[in-house]
Design a protein around this motif. Structure first.
Motif, PDB file in Angstrom:
ATOM      1  N   LYS A 225       0.838  -1.207   0.000  1.00 31.24           N
ATOM      2  CA  LYS A 225       0.000   0.000   0.000  1.00 31.24           C
ATOM      3  C   LYS A 225       0.870   1.254   0.000  1.00 31.24           C
ATOM      4  O   LYS A 225       0.622   2.191  -0.755  1.00 31.24           O
ATOM      5  CB  LYS A 225      -0.927  -0.001   1.211  1.00 31.24           C
ATOM      6  CG  LYS A 225      -1.843   1.194   1.261  1.00 31.24           C
ATOM      7  CD  LYS A 225      -2.748   1.141   2.473  1.00 31.24           C
ATOM      8  CE  LYS A 225      -3.641   2.375   2.510  1.00 31.24           C
ATOM      9  NZ  LYS A 225      -4.462   2.416   3.720  1.00 31.24           N
ATOM     10  N   ALA A 226       1.903   1.275   0.851  1.00 30.78           N
ATOM     11  CA  ALA A 226       2.806   2.424   0.910  1.00 30.78           C
ATOM     12  C   ALA A 226       3.519   2.622  -0.427  1.00 30.78           C
ATOM     13  O   ALA A 226       3.680   3.751  -0.894  1.00 30.78           O
ATOM     14  CB  ALA A 226       3.821   2.238   2.031  1.00 30.78           C
ATOM     15  N   TYR A 227       3.916   1.523  -1.064  1.00 29.30           N
ATOM     16  CA  TYR A 227       4.580   1.600  -2.361  1.00 29.30           C
ATOM     17  C   TYR A 227       3.639   2.187  -3.415  1.00 29.30           C
ATOM     18  O   TYR A 227       4.030   3.065  -4.184  1.00 29.30           O
ATOM     19  CB  TYR A 227       5.063   0.218  -2.787  1.00 29.30           C
ATOM     20  CG  TYR A 227       5.707   0.192  -4.148  1.00 29.30           C
ATOM     21  CD1 TYR A 227       7.018   0.614  -4.328  1.00 29.30           C
ATOM     22  CD2 TYR A 227       4.998  -0.240  -5.271  1.00 29.30           C
ATOM     23  CE1 TYR A 227       7.615   0.598  -5.572  1.00 29.30           C
ATOM     24  CE2 TYR A 227       5.591  -0.255  -6.518  1.00 29.30           C
ATOM     25  CZ  TYR A 227       6.895   0.161  -6.661  1.00 29.30           C
ATOM     26  OH  TYR A 227       7.464   0.154  -7.894  1.00 29.30           O
ATOM     27  N   ARG A 228       2.398   1.703  -3.433  1.00 29.82           N
ATOM     28  CA  ARG A 228       1.429   2.223  -4.410  1.00 29.82           C
ATOM     29  C   ARG A 228       1.176   3.708  -4.198  1.00 29.82           C
ATOM     30  O   ARG A 228       1.081   4.471  -5.161  1.00 29.82           O
ATOM     31  CB  ARG A 228       0.116   1.451  -4.311  1.00 29.82           C
ATOM     32  CG  ARG A 228       0.161   0.074  -4.913  1.00 29.82           C
ATOM     33  CD  ARG A 228      -1.225  -0.551  -5.019  1.00 29.82           C
ATOM     34  NE  ARG A 228      -1.959  -0.541  -3.775  1.00 29.82           N
ATOM     35  CZ  ARG A 228      -1.907  -1.494  -2.839  1.00 29.82           C
ATOM     36  NH1 ARG A 228      -1.130  -2.543  -3.025  1.00 29.82           N
ATOM     37  NH2 ARG A 228      -2.627  -1.408  -1.743  1.00 29.82           N
ATOM     38  N   GLU A 229       1.074   4.138  -2.946  1.00 29.68           N
ATOM     39  CA  GLU A 229       0.851   5.555  -2.661  1.00 29.68           C
ATOM     40  C   GLU A 229       2.046   6.393  -3.103  1.00 29.68           C
ATOM     41  O   GLU A 229       1.882   7.464  -3.671  1.00 29.68           O
ATOM     42  CB  GLU A 229       0.582   5.755  -1.173  1.00 29.68           C
ATOM     43  CG  GLU A 229      -0.775   5.244  -0.752  1.00 29.68           C
ATOM     44  CD  GLU A 229      -0.988   5.284   0.752  1.00 29.68           C
ATOM     45  OE1 GLU A 229      -0.036   5.623   1.506  1.00 29.68           O
ATOM     46  OE2 GLU A 229      -2.115   4.982   1.182  1.00 29.68           O
ATOM     47  N   LYS A 230       3.243   5.884  -2.855  1.00 28.64           N
ATOM     48  CA  LYS A 230       4.452   6.595  -3.265  1.00 28.64           C
ATOM     49  C   LYS A 230       4.525   6.699  -4.785  1.00 28.64           C
ATOM     50  O   LYS A 230       4.850   7.747  -5.326  1.00 28.64           O
ATOM     51  CB  LYS A 230       5.681   5.872  -2.730  1.00 28.64           C
ATOM     52  CG  LYS A 230       6.979   6.545  -3.059  1.00 28.64           C
ATOM     53  CD  LYS A 230       8.146   5.768  -2.506  1.00 28.64           C
ATOM     54  CE  LYS A 230       9.453   6.371  -2.951  1.00 28.64           C
ATOM     55  NZ  LYS A 230      10.596   5.557  -2.574  1.00 28.64           N
ATOM     56  N   GLN A 231       4.217   5.617  -5.486  1.00 26.27           N
ATOM     57  CA  GLN A 231       4.263   5.617  -6.951  1.00 26.27           C
ATOM     58  C   GLN A 231       3.265   6.611  -7.524  1.00 26.27           C
ATOM     59  O   GLN A 231       3.542   7.266  -8.510  1.00 26.27           O
ATOM     60  CB  GLN A 231       3.973   4.229  -7.502  1.00 26.27           C
ATOM     61  CG  GLN A 231       5.063   3.224  -7.245  1.00 26.27           C
ATOM     62  CD  GLN A 231       6.371   3.601  -7.909  1.00 26.27           C
ATOM     63  OE1 GLN A 231       7.215   4.241  -7.293  1.00 26.27           O
ATOM     64  NE2 GLN A 231       6.536   3.236  -9.132  1.00 26.27           N
ATOM     65  N   GLY A 232       2.112   6.714  -6.934  1.00 23.51           N
ATOM     66  CA  GLY A 232       1.088   7.633  -7.424  1.00 23.51           C
ATOM     67  C   GLY A 232       1.476   9.082  -7.261  1.00 23.51           C
ATOM     68  O   GLY A 232       0.957   9.951  -7.933  1.00 23.51           O
ATOM     69  N   LYS A 233       2.426   9.366  -6.375  1.00 20.30           N
ATOM     70  CA  LYS A 233       2.842  10.736  -6.107  1.00 20.30           C
ATOM     71  C   LYS A 233       4.218  11.037  -6.675  1.00 20.30           C
ATOM     72  O   LYS A 233       4.830  12.031  -6.330  1.00 20.30           O
ATOM     73  CB  LYS A 233       2.844  10.982  -4.598  1.00 20.30           C
ATOM     74  CG  LYS A 233       1.476  10.884  -3.976  1.00 20.30           C
ATOM     75  CD  LYS A 233       1.531  11.068  -2.487  1.00 20.30           C
ATOM     76  CE  LYS A 233       0.151  10.882  -1.881  1.00 20.30           C
ATOM     77  NZ  LYS A 233       0.204  10.942  -0.432  1.00 20.30           N
ATOM     78  N   GLY A 234       4.715  10.165  -7.551  1.00 20.60           N
ATOM     79  CA  GLY A 234       6.055  10.337  -8.104  1.00 20.60           C
ATOM     80  C   GLY A 234       6.153  11.543  -9.016  1.00 20.60           C
ATOM     81  O   GLY A 234       5.164  12.067  -9.503  1.00 20.60           O
ATOM     82  N   GLU A 235       7.387  11.979  -9.250  1.00 20.60           N
ATOM     83  CA  GLU A 235       7.622  13.152 -10.078  1.00 20.60           C
ATOM     84  C   GLU A 235       7.085  12.987 -11.498  1.00 20.60           C
ATOM     85  O   GLU A 235       6.581  13.919 -12.080  1.00 20.60           O
ATOM     86  CB  GLU A 235       9.114  13.449 -10.147  1.00 20.60           C
ATOM     87  CG  GLU A 235       9.701  13.929  -8.844  1.00 20.60           C
ATOM     88  CD  GLU A 235      11.184  14.158  -8.957  1.00 20.60           C
ATOM     89  OE1 GLU A 235      11.674  14.376 -10.086  1.00 20.60           O
ATOM     90  OE2 GLU A 235      11.856  14.121  -7.926  1.00 20.60           O
ATOM     91  N   HIS A 236       7.229  11.783 -12.060  1.00 20.03           N
ATOM     92  CA  HIS A 236       6.800  11.586 -13.442  1.00 20.03           C
ATOM     93  C   HIS A 236       5.287  11.669 -13.592  1.00 20.03           C
ATOM     94  O   HIS A 236       4.793  11.749 -14.699  1.00 20.03           O
ATOM     95  CB  HIS A 236       7.318  10.254 -13.986  1.00 20.03           C
ATOM     96  CG  HIS A 236       6.648   9.060 -13.385  1.00 20.03           C
ATOM     97  ND1 HIS A 236       7.050   8.517 -12.201  1.00 20.03           N
ATOM     98  CD2 HIS A 236       5.584   8.335 -13.802  1.00 20.03           C
ATOM     99  CE1 HIS A 236       6.271   7.486 -11.916  1.00 20.03           C
ATOM    100  NE2 HIS A 236       5.392   7.353 -12.865  1.00 20.03           N
ATOM    101  N   ARG A 237       4.559  11.685 -12.491  1.00 19.76           N
ATOM    102  CA  ARG A 237       3.103  11.788 -12.558  1.00 19.76           C
ATOM    103  C   ARG A 237       2.615  13.208 -12.286  1.00 19.76           C
ATOM    104  O   ARG A 237       1.452  13.416 -12.032  1.00 19.76           O
ATOM    105  CB  ARG A 237       2.463  10.833 -11.545  1.00 19.76           C
ATOM    106  CG  ARG A 237       2.763   9.382 -11.821  1.00 19.76           C
ATOM    107  CD  ARG A 237       2.039   8.913 -13.024  1.00 19.76           C
ATOM    108  NE  ARG A 237       2.325   7.503 -13.250  1.00 19.76           N
ATOM    109  CZ  ARG A 237       1.847   6.829 -14.232  1.00 19.76           C
ATOM    110  NH1 ARG A 237       1.082   7.411 -15.119  1.00 19.76           N
ATOM    111  NH2 ARG A 237       2.142   5.570 -14.385  1.00 19.76           N
TER     112      ARG A 237
END
Length: 86
Positions: free
Chosen positions: A37-49
């Motif tokens: 869950k933490a990984y998915r949240e981090k990925q959703g807030k990444g710079e490329h997004r």
């Protein structure tokens, strides 16, 4: 036997395996769920997004077209570009 404390719930338990971190499969699964869950949240807030998904995909496709011109895969092209070879 080793006496350890569960990394998930804090319960004490005995084990014969020195690298065991959880007292049960349930605690192990709960930790995996939280980590995912933490990984998915981090990925959703990444710079490329930062922009819309369509902008991000357009940029990736632009890089992919350049890579194909050089006869390279996307990954090899990006690595060569970062290394200053292109």
């Amino acid at each position: 036997m080793l006496h350890k404390v569960c990394a998930m719930c804090g319960k004490e338990f005995d084990t014969k395996y020195p690298h065991q971190k959880y007292c049960s499969k349930g605690c192990e699964r709960e930790q995996e769920r939280r980590t995912a869950k933490a990984y998915r949240e981090k990925q959703g807030k990444g710079e490329h997004r930062a922009g819309s998904d369509s902008e991000w995909y357009a940029e990736v496709n632009k890089i992919l077209r350049k890579a194909k011109k050089y006869g390279m895969s996307y990954g090899k092209y990006v690595a060569a570009k970062e290394a200053g070879l292109i």
